[in-house]
Design a protein around this motif. Structure first.
Motif, short mmCIF file in Angstrom:
data_model
loop_
_atom_site.label_atom_id
_atom_site.label_comp_id
_atom_site.label_asym_id
_atom_site.label_seq_id
_atom_site.Cartn_x
_atom_site.Cartn_y
_atom_site.Cartn_z
N THR B 21 0.82 -1.20 0.00
CA THR B 21 0.00 0.00 0.00
C THR B 21 0.86 1.26 0.00
O THR B 21 2.00 1.26 0.48
CB THR B 21 -0.96 0.03 1.19
N ARG B 23 0.18 5.43 0.80
CA ARG B 23 -0.76 6.45 1.25
C ARG B 23 -0.14 7.83 1.05
O ARG B 23 0.99 8.09 1.48
CB ARG B 23 -1.13 6.24 2.71
N ASP B 69 -5.17 6.77 -1.15
CA ASP B 69 -4.84 5.38 -0.84
C ASP B 69 -4.73 4.52 -2.11
O ASP B 69 -5.67 4.49 -2.91
CB ASP B 69 -5.89 4.78 0.10
#
Lengths: 120, 106
Positions: B21, B23, B69
């Motif tokens: 991920t 962010r 995100d």
């Protein structure tokens, strides 16, 4: 397909100027379709954008490095260049030249990189 | 704009499905790319526009997300996928990268 090749001294003394060139093949630095940039990577660390230049000389520099940086294109040699003044050990890094199709586009072409060590 | 990747490192096996991920500290639309870097080599662009696969990149790589995100997914790890992965935003100056995610063989 674009190919980029960095060249320059691998060792620079503190307080001196780091100068690198990047020869572009398979394309032209005069192209309106590409921006040309420099990115560096400190040993064992992540990637840091230094700045980019367009064929007409427009430049975009990282604010954290703006002082003492100069990036330019030489259309006669089909090269881009990087100059970084008053270097310190913190400027020791692998320097990559890159091509990207716009300032809001990713870096889709990379040179192999060249390690520059700043040391007396 | 700061980009924070997680995890910073990850151990996985061939055949595993993995997700990384990224962010962003503020919204960047879909102006995000993912790169793969192998030791001693330059990074290579995998994905741009958050989800568009760069030409020649295997379809086991996929990206998603928008705004703040984002995720990079490798559906079935191959031996050549063990590398470091970086996200990068090109929405605003200065152009910035995430700190990287090192993907290692378990």
């Amino acid at each position: 397909q674009l190919q980029l090749q960095e060249s320059g001294p691998g060792l620079v003394k503190p307080s001196e100027t780091l100068s690198l060139n990047c020869t572009v093949s398979g394309g032209s630095v005069s192209s309106r379709n590409y921006y040309w940039g420099w990115i560096r990577q400190h040993p064992g660390k992540g990637l840091e954008w230094i700045g980019s230049v367009f064929y007409n000389g427009d430049t975009y520099y990282s604010p954290s490095l703006k002082s003492g940086i100069s990036i330019s294109v030489d259309t006669s040699k089909n090269q881009l260049s990087l100059s970084l003044n008053s270097v310190t050990a913190a400027d020791t890094a692998v320097y990559y030249c890159t091509g990207h199709r716009g300032m809001t586009r990713p870096f889709d072409s990379w040179g192999q990189g060249t390690l520059v060590t700043v040391s007396s | 704009i700061q980009l924070t990747q997680s995890p910073s490192s990850l151990s996985a096996s061939v055949g595993d499905r993995v997700t990384i991920t990224c962010r962003a500290s503020q919204g960047i639309g879909r102006d995000l790319g993912w790169y793969q870097q192998k030791p001693g080599k330059a990074p290579e662009l995998l994905i741009y526009g958050a989800s568009t696969l760069q030409s020649g990149v295997p379809s086991r790589f996929s990206g998603s997300g928008s705004g703040t995100d984002f995720t990079l997914t490798i559906s079935s790890l191959q031996p050549g996928d063990f590398a470091t992965y970086y996200c990068q935003q090109f929405n605003n100056y200065p152009l910035t990268f995430g700190q990287g995610t090192r993907l290692e063989i378990k």
